[in-house]
Enzyme design. Structure first.
Site, PDB file in Angstrom:
ATOM      1  N   LYS A 246      26.596  -7.278   9.498  1.00  0.00           N
ATOM      2  CA  LYS A 246      26.158  -6.116   8.715  1.00  0.00           C
ATOM      3  C   LYS A 246      27.207  -5.004   8.709  1.00  0.00           C
ATOM      4  O   LYS A 246      27.338  -4.286   7.724  1.00  0.00           O
ATOM      5  CB  LYS A 246      24.812  -5.584   9.221  1.00  0.00           C
ATOM      6  CG  LYS A 246      23.674  -6.543   8.889  1.00  0.00           C
ATOM      7  CD  LYS A 246      22.328  -5.901   8.951  1.00  0.00           C
ATOM      8  CE  LYS A 246      21.300  -6.864   8.374  1.00  0.00           C
ATOM      9  NZ  LYS A 246      19.933  -6.441   8.549  1.00  0.00           N
TER      10      LYS A 246
ATOM     11  N   LYS B  47      22.140 -17.442   4.946  1.00  0.00           N
ATOM     12  CA  LYS B  47      20.674 -17.513   4.998  1.00  0.00           C
ATOM     13  C   LYS B  47      20.067 -16.705   3.844  1.00  0.00           C
ATOM     14  O   LYS B  47      20.680 -15.748   3.351  1.00  0.00           O
ATOM     15  CB  LYS B  47      20.149 -17.044   6.351  1.00  0.00           C
ATOM     16  CG  LYS B  47      20.187 -15.567   6.563  1.00  0.00           C
ATOM     17  CD  LYS B  47      19.248 -15.154   7.691  1.00  0.00           C
ATOM     18  CE  LYS B  47      19.242 -13.630   7.730  1.00  0.00           C
ATOM     19  NZ  LYS B  47      18.088 -13.035   8.321  1.00  0.00           N
TER      20      LYS B  47
ATOM     21  N   LYS C   5      16.441 -10.773   2.405  1.00  0.00           N
ATOM     22  CA  LYS C   5      15.830  -9.829   1.457  1.00  0.00           C
ATOM     23  C   LYS C   5      16.818  -8.784   0.979  1.00  0.00           C
ATOM     24  O   LYS C   5      16.596  -8.171  -0.057  1.00  0.00           O
ATOM     25  CB  LYS C   5      14.565  -9.202   2.056  1.00  0.00           C
ATOM     26  CG  LYS C   5      14.740  -8.476   3.360  1.00  0.00           C
ATOM     27  CD  LYS C   5      13.416  -7.838   3.757  1.00  0.00           C
ATOM     28  CE  LYS C   5      12.830  -8.415   5.020  1.00  0.00           C
ATOM     29  NZ  LYS C   5      13.598  -8.146   6.234  1.00  0.00           N
TER      30      LYS C   5
HETATM   31  N1  AQP Z   1      16.186 -17.167   5.728  1.00  0.00           N
HETATM   32  C1  AQP Z   1      15.309 -17.195   6.730  1.00  0.00           C
HETATM   33  N2  AQP Z   1      14.824 -18.364   7.200  1.00  0.00           N
HETATM   34  C2  AQP Z   1      13.930 -18.386   8.219  1.00  0.00           C
HETATM   35  N3  AQP Z   1      13.471 -17.271   8.826  1.00  0.00           N
HETATM   36  C3  AQP Z   1      13.926 -16.093   8.381  1.00  0.00           C
HETATM   37  N4  AQP Z   1      13.679 -14.827   8.764  1.00  0.00           N
HETATM   38  C4  AQP Z   1      14.395 -13.967   7.999  1.00  0.00           C
HETATM   39  N5  AQP Z   1      15.130 -14.650   7.108  1.00  0.00           N
HETATM   40  C5  AQP Z   1      14.862 -15.973   7.327  1.00  0.00           C
HETATM   41  C6  AQP Z   1      12.776 -14.480   9.838  1.00  0.00           C
HETATM   42  O1  AQP Z   1      11.884 -13.479   9.379  1.00  0.00           O
HETATM   43  C7  AQP Z   1      11.574 -12.600  10.461  1.00  0.00           C
HETATM   44  C8  AQP Z   1      11.799 -11.194  10.033  1.00  0.00           C
HETATM   45  O2  AQP Z   1      13.158 -10.933   9.861  1.00  0.00           O
HETATM   46  P1  AQP Z   1      13.591  -9.419   9.626  1.00  0.00           P
HETATM   47  O3  AQP Z   1      13.008  -8.946   8.394  1.00  0.00           O
HETATM   48  O4  AQP Z   1      13.252  -8.598  10.806  1.00  0.00           O
HETATM   49  O5  AQP Z   1      15.131  -9.405   9.551  1.00  0.00           O
HETATM   50  P2  AQP Z   1      16.170 -10.454   9.165  1.00  0.00           P
HETATM   51  O6  AQP Z   1      16.072 -11.646  10.037  1.00  0.00           O
HETATM   52  O7  AQP Z   1      17.485  -9.736   9.175  1.00  0.00           O
HETATM   53  O8  AQP Z   1      15.704 -10.850   7.691  1.00  0.00           O
HETATM   54  P3  AQP Z   1      16.400 -10.555   6.347  1.00  0.00           P
HETATM   55  O9  AQP Z   1      15.490 -11.018   5.263  1.00  0.00           O
HETATM   56  O10 AQP Z   1      17.778 -11.142   6.342  1.00  0.00           O
HETATM   57  O11 AQP Z   1      16.445  -8.991   6.317  1.00  0.00           O
HETATM   58  P4  AQP Z   1      17.670  -8.055   6.016  1.00  0.00           P
HETATM   59  O12 AQP Z   1      18.237  -8.594   4.738  1.00  0.00           O
HETATM   60  O13 AQP Z   1      17.116  -6.681   5.882  1.00  0.00           O
HETATM   61  O14 AQP Z   1      18.597  -8.188   7.179  1.00  0.00           O
HETATM   62  C9  AQP Z   1      12.443 -13.012  11.642  1.00  0.00           C
HETATM   63  O15 AQP Z   1      11.670 -13.811  12.513  1.00  0.00           O
HETATM   64  C10 AQP Z   1      13.523 -13.812  10.992  1.00  0.00           C
HETATM   65  O16 AQP Z   1      14.067 -14.767  11.872  1.00  0.00           O
END
Ligand code: AQP
Length: 344
Positions: A121, A204, A207
């Site tokens: 990030k 991955k 969002k």
């Molecule tokens: N692509 C994914 N596959 C499986 N699990 C996922 N998780 C997120 N993306 C995937 C799981 O969702 C939970 C919440 O994650 P988060 O919102 O706290 O943050 P993150 O993992 O950083 O998810 P994002 O979507 O990538 O958010 P941003 O873009 O804001 O950083 C966790 O259990 C995560 O493992």
């Protein structure tokens, strides 16, 4: 060793999701679907919309408020029952932020700089990102340990942060000569622990990816889901009969894993049906199962979103119940650290 310590704690599951964007199929398969399945009488379940984590990168205040409610709607639409589980937003329970400060004094700076998510990030901008982005894992440890949670269901991407939570718990217990925190177990299970981007099989699904075509949002309608799957990057080869043969085809592997997770089959069972067929046949079939699984969730989300006052009331109730668990654990932590208690 961790088994011995953990046996002293009542089984309690904690997990959270950031409202840093609309929730995706990755969040659903890697987290929400499993959060719902873990409810029951085996362990208490506490689920949190981690809004304090979301603000480690800039969020428009009005948009953030709406996304917190939308995330709550997504949790409930995916089957998290606020009567069976505690559902709340993090900023309403001040124990999280207080415990995070205590853990900032336990965790080491070097541990934070090693975190892959921070490196991803921050990119080349490490001096200019918020201090919160660097300290994020101490807040995550606080989220978990403020409830003395024994297990945390997460996707694969959060494994490293969970290890850091365990390190903080172990260092605290060691430094103060106590067995105050459990050594929390990660629950990383199933075929969808890492759902990949539809545009790039090495990244991955996220969002906050700038490309909307890279993900399926839980608010996407049936046509949009079908269109995104149709345009998903793939290769020209037909599908093999077994997953082993897909190890060098990340995009194909991802789509098969998504199919299997949506239908609760193994990837090999899916491939047994599609062996020899190309993506011209597989993609419409995947679109069909995705729409079938996600449409009821999208519809229920819209129903919840139509009544924001009800969402707020549910979150308020969850916050009060979470606070009642967290505050005594925080107070005991302060006592252990020698912070003089002068108020009853
Ligand atoms: N692509 C994914 N596959 C499986 N699990 C996922 N998780 C997120 N993306 C995937 C799981 O969702 C939970 C919440 O994650 P988060 O919102 O706290 O943050 P993150 O993992 O950083 O998810 P994002 O979507 O990538 O958010 P941003 O873009 O804001 O950083 C966790 O259990 C995560 O493992």
């Amino acid at each position: 060793m961790s088994d011995q310590i953990n046996a002293q704690f009542r089984p309690r599951i904690f997990s959270g999701i950031q409202p840093s964007g609309g929730l995706t199929l990755g969040n659903y398969l890697g987290a929400l679907k499993r959060f719902a399945a873990l409810q029951g009488d085996k362990a208490e379940t506490i689920y949190c919309i981690v809004d304090l984590h979301a603000i480690t990168v800039w969020q428009d205040p009005e948009v953030l408020r709406a996304r917190i409610r939308e995330a709550a709607a997504a949790f409930m639409a995916a089957g998290v029952d606020p009567a069976q589980s505690i559902l709340f937003n993090q900023s309403q329970v001040s124990a999280h932020a207080e415990m995070a400060w205590l853990f900032n004094t336990v965790a080491r700076v070097g541990w934070m700089y090693r975190m892959t998510q921070f490196k991803d990030k921050a990119g080349k901008n490490t001096e200019n990102v918020s201090l919160g982005l660097l300290a994020y894992p101490a807040l995550m440890a606080a989220d978990i340990l403020t409830y003395q949670a024994t297990a945390v269901p997460v996707g694969e991407d959060q494994k490293q942060h969970l290890e850091l939570t365990r390190d903080i718990a172990a260092k605290f217990n060691h430094d103060y000569g106590v067995e105050h925190f459990p050594i929390t177990e990660p629950l990383i299970e199933g075929v969808a622990t890492r759902v990949m981007s539809l545009r790039d099989g090495s990244k991955k699904m996220s969002k906050s990816d700038p490309s909307d075509a890279s993900r399926i949002n839980l608010t996407d309608d049936a046509d949009t889901i079908a269109q995104k799957i149709r345009k998903a990057r793939t290769d020209a080869e037909p599908l093999p009969g077994q997953m082993d043969a897909l190890k060098d085809r990340p995009e194909a592997k991802n789509l098969v894993n998504i199919y299997a997770a949506l239908t609760d089959e193994t990837p090999d069972q899916v491939l047994a049906r599609f062996e020899g067929q190309g993506f011209g046949a597989f993609k419409p079939a995947l679109a069909e199962v995705a729409v079938e699984a996600l449409s009821p969730i999208t519809r229920r989300m819209a129903e919840f979103m139509a009544d924001p006052a009800q969402i707020d009331a549910i979150l308020a109730d969850g916050s009060a119940r979470a606070d009642a668990v967290a505050t005594p654990i925080l107070e005991r932590t302060k006592d252990i650290m020698g912070l003089l208690r002068t108020r009853a």
